[in-house]
Design a protein around this motif. Structure first.
Motif, PDB file in Angstrom:
ATOM      1  N   ARG A  65       0.862  -1.170   0.000  1.00 61.35           N
ATOM      2  CA  ARG A  65       0.000   0.000   0.000  1.00 61.35           C
ATOM      3  C   ARG A  65       0.901   1.223   0.000  1.00 61.35           C
ATOM      4  NH1 ARG A  65      -0.586   3.230   4.194  1.00 61.35           N
ATOM      5  NH2 ARG A  65       0.292   2.645   6.195  1.00 61.35           N
ATOM      6  N   VAL A  66       0.392   2.332  -0.520  1.00 57.66           N
ATOM      7  CA  VAL A  66       1.169   3.563  -0.532  1.00 57.66           C
ATOM      8  C   VAL A  66       1.193   4.115   0.884  1.00 57.66           C
ATOM      9  CG1 VAL A  66       1.322   5.910  -1.443  1.00 57.66           C
ATOM     10  CG2 VAL A  66       0.568   4.043  -2.929  1.00 57.66           C
ATOM     11  N   ALA A  67       2.377   4.211   1.465  1.00 58.35           N
ATOM     12  CA  ALA A  67       2.528   4.707   2.832  1.00 58.35           C
ATOM     13  C   ALA A  67       2.767   6.216   2.847  1.00 58.35           C
ATOM     14  CB  ALA A  67       3.687   3.994   3.530  1.00 58.35           C
ATOM     15  N   ASP A  68       3.391   6.742   1.785  1.00 58.49           N
ATOM     16  CA  ASP A  68       3.709   8.168   1.742  1.00 58.49           C
ATOM     17  C   ASP A  68       3.860   8.573   0.285  1.00 58.49           C
ATOM     18  OD1 ASP A  68       4.703  10.742   1.984  1.00 58.49           O
ATOM     19  OD2 ASP A  68       6.281  10.202   3.401  1.00 58.49           O
ATOM     20  N   SER A  69       3.128   9.572  -0.144  1.00 57.29           N
ATOM     21  CA  SER A  69       3.243  10.052  -1.520  1.00 57.29           C
ATOM     22  C   SER A  69       3.791  11.476  -1.576  1.00 57.29           C
ATOM     23  CB  SER A  69       1.888   9.966  -2.228  1.00 57.29           C
ATOM     24  OG  SER A  69       0.938  10.773  -1.561  1.00 57.29           O
ATOM     25  N   SER A  70       4.349  11.970  -0.490  1.00 52.45           N
ATOM     26  CA  SER A  70       4.836  13.348  -0.450  1.00 52.45           C
ATOM     27  C   SER A  70       6.076  13.569  -1.323  1.00 52.45           C
ATOM     28  CB  SER A  70       5.151  13.763   0.994  1.00 52.45           C
ATOM     29  OG  SER A  70       6.214  13.001   1.523  1.00 52.45           O
ATOM     30  N   LEU A  71       6.756  12.513  -1.745  1.00 49.09           N
ATOM     31  CA  LEU A  71       7.953  12.657  -2.567  1.00 49.09           C
ATOM     32  C   LEU A  71       7.677  12.462  -4.058  1.00 49.09           C
ATOM     33  CD1 LEU A  71      10.416  10.686  -0.270  1.00 49.09           C
ATOM     34  CD2 LEU A  71      10.167  13.154  -0.479  1.00 49.09           C
ATOM     35  N   VAL A  72       6.398  12.316  -4.415  1.00 41.59           N
ATOM     36  CA  VAL A  72       6.064  12.075  -5.822  1.00 41.59           C
ATOM     37  C   VAL A  72       6.421  13.281  -6.682  1.00 41.59           C
ATOM     38  CG1 VAL A  72       4.198  11.644  -7.461  1.00 41.59           C
ATOM     39  CG2 VAL A  72       4.273  10.393  -5.305  1.00 41.59           C
TER      40      VAL A  72
ATOM     41  N   PRO B 243       8.530  15.999  -6.160  1.00 40.96           N
ATOM     42  CA  PRO B 243       9.953  16.346  -6.342  1.00 40.96           C
ATOM     43  C   PRO B 243      10.824  15.221  -6.909  1.00 40.96           C
ATOM     44  CG  PRO B 243       9.490  16.070  -3.999  1.00 40.96           C
ATOM     45  CD  PRO B 243       8.182  15.964  -4.738  1.00 40.96           C
ATOM     46  N   TYR B 244      10.485  13.950  -6.626  1.00 40.33           N
ATOM     47  CA  TYR B 244      11.378  12.848  -7.010  1.00 40.33           C
ATOM     48  C   TYR B 244      10.707  11.697  -7.760  1.00 40.33           C
ATOM     49  CZ  TYR B 244      14.201  15.143  -3.467  1.00 40.33           C
ATOM     50  OH  TYR B 244      14.893  16.065  -2.735  1.00 40.33           O
ATOM     51  N   SER B 245       9.400  11.780  -8.019  1.00 32.74           N
ATOM     52  CA  SER B 245       8.660  10.679  -8.644  1.00 32.74           C
ATOM     53  C   SER B 245       8.824   9.402  -7.839  1.00 32.74           C
ATOM     54  CB  SER B 245       9.100  10.450 -10.087  1.00 32.74           C
ATOM     55  OG  SER B 245       8.892  11.600 -10.855  1.00 32.74           O
ATOM     56  N   LEU B 246       8.751   9.515  -6.514  1.00 30.78           N
ATOM     57  CA  LEU B 246       9.010   8.397  -5.622  1.00 30.78           C
ATOM     58  C   LEU B 246       7.821   8.154  -4.694  1.00 30.78           C
ATOM     59  CD1 LEU B 246      11.139   6.370  -4.450  1.00 30.78           C
ATOM     60  CD2 LEU B 246      11.735   8.195  -2.846  1.00 30.78           C
ATOM     61  N   PHE B 247       7.339   6.933  -4.673  1.00 34.14           N
ATOM     62  CA  PHE B 247       6.319   6.500  -3.716  1.00 34.14           C
ATOM     63  C   PHE B 247       6.996   5.663  -2.646  1.00 34.14           C
ATOM     64  CE2 PHE B 247       3.748   7.152  -7.502  1.00 34.14           C
ATOM     65  CZ  PHE B 247       2.571   7.694  -6.998  1.00 34.14           C
ATOM     66  N   LEU B 248       6.662   5.863  -1.393  1.00 32.86           N
ATOM     67  CA  LEU B 248       7.127   4.989  -0.320  1.00 32.86           C
ATOM     68  C   LEU B 248       6.029   3.982  -0.055  1.00 32.86           C
ATOM     69  CD1 LEU B 248       8.791   7.535   2.094  1.00 32.86           C
ATOM     70  CD2 LEU B 248       9.848   6.124   0.348  1.00 32.86           C
ATOM     71  N   LEU B 249       6.362   2.704  -0.135  1.00 35.15           N
ATOM     72  CA  LEU B 249       5.381   1.637  -0.020  1.00 35.15           C
ATOM     73  C   LEU B 249       5.586   0.851   1.267  1.00 35.15           C
ATOM     74  CD1 LEU B 249       5.553   0.300  -3.677  1.00 35.15           C
ATOM     75  CD2 LEU B 249       3.986   2.002  -2.734  1.00 35.15           C
ATOM     76  N   GLU B 250       4.493   0.306   1.756  1.00 36.51           N
ATOM     77  CA  GLU B 250       4.524  -0.569   2.927  1.00 36.51           C
ATOM     78  C   GLU B 250       4.009  -1.938   2.509  1.00 36.51           C
ATOM     79  OE1 GLU B 250       2.407  -1.021   7.301  1.00 36.51           O
ATOM     80  OE2 GLU B 250       2.146   0.826   6.167  1.00 36.51           O
ATOM     81  N   PRO B 251       4.791  -2.990   2.715  1.00 36.96           N
ATOM     82  CA  PRO B 251       4.300  -4.322   2.345  1.00 36.96           C
ATOM     83  C   PRO B 251       3.125  -4.734   3.227  1.00 36.96           C
ATOM     84  CG  PRO B 251       6.420  -4.473   3.455  1.00 36.96           C
ATOM     85  CD  PRO B 251       6.126  -3.024   3.279  1.00 36.96           C
ATOM     86  N   VAL B 252       2.126  -5.329   2.593  1.00 39.93           N
ATOM     87  CA  VAL B 252       0.923  -5.778   3.290  1.00 39.93           C
ATOM     88  C   VAL B 252       0.872  -7.302   3.337  1.00 39.93           C
ATOM     89  CG1 VAL B 252      -1.609  -5.765   3.222  1.00 39.93           C
ATOM     90  CG2 VAL B 252      -0.342  -3.710   2.602  1.00 39.93           C
ATOM     91  N   ARG B 253       1.278  -7.926   2.242  1.00 37.02           N
ATOM     92  CA  ARG B 253       1.197  -9.388   2.125  1.00 37.02           C
ATOM     93  C   ARG B 253       2.234  -9.858   1.112  1.00 37.02           C
ATOM     94  NH1 ARG B 253      -3.678 -12.570  -0.774  1.00 37.02           N
ATOM     95  NH2 ARG B 253      -2.852 -14.641  -0.468  1.00 37.02           N
ATOM     96  N   ALA B 254       2.823 -10.998   1.359  1.00 42.01           N
ATOM     97  CA  ALA B 254       3.779 -11.588   0.424  1.00 42.01           C
ATOM     98  C   ALA B 254       3.455 -13.066   0.244  1.00 42.01           C
ATOM     99  CB  ALA B 254       5.199 -11.417   0.950  1.00 42.01           C
ATOM    100  N   TRP B 255       3.676 -13.555  -0.956  1.00 43.37           N
ATOM    101  CA  TRP B 255       3.467 -14.974  -1.206  1.00 43.37           C
ATOM    102  C   TRP B 255       4.376 -15.422  -2.338  1.00 43.37           C
ATOM    103  CZ3 TRP B 255       0.086 -11.118  -2.389  1.00 43.37           C
ATOM    104  CH2 TRP B 255      -0.306 -10.977  -3.707  1.00 43.37           C
TER     105      TRP B 255
END
Length: 71
Positions: free
Chosen positions: A11-18, A20-32
């Motif tokens: 899920r997107v945890a922080d979009s404040s850097l989109v 200036p840097y085209s960067l999304f900070l993501l938080e893993p929710v599930r892995a398989w």
């Protein structure tokens, strides 16, 4: 996708850097992983525009135009 041996749902945890840097900070929710892939290849970003695929390094620095200004 059939060719994927593993997947991480985020899920997107922080979009404040989109802007200036085209960067999304993501938080893993599930892995398989898919156990039908007996020998999945690993693909690692090395942080400088190069990638490693189960050993050999792939240099893509010339394609990462924004990163060139930070090096």
């Amino acid at each position: 996708m059939a060719e994927c041996s593993a997947n991480i749902e985020c899920r997107v945890a922080d979009s404040s850097l989109v802007d200036p840097y085209s960067l999304f900070l993501l938080e893993p929710v599930r892995a398989w992983n898919d156990p039908s892939h007996p020998e999945p290849q690993l693909f690692h970003h090395r942080g400088d525009g190069t990638f490693t695929v189960d050993g050999p390094t792939i240099d893509l620095r010339d394609r990462m135009t924004k990163w060139q200004y930070l090096l």
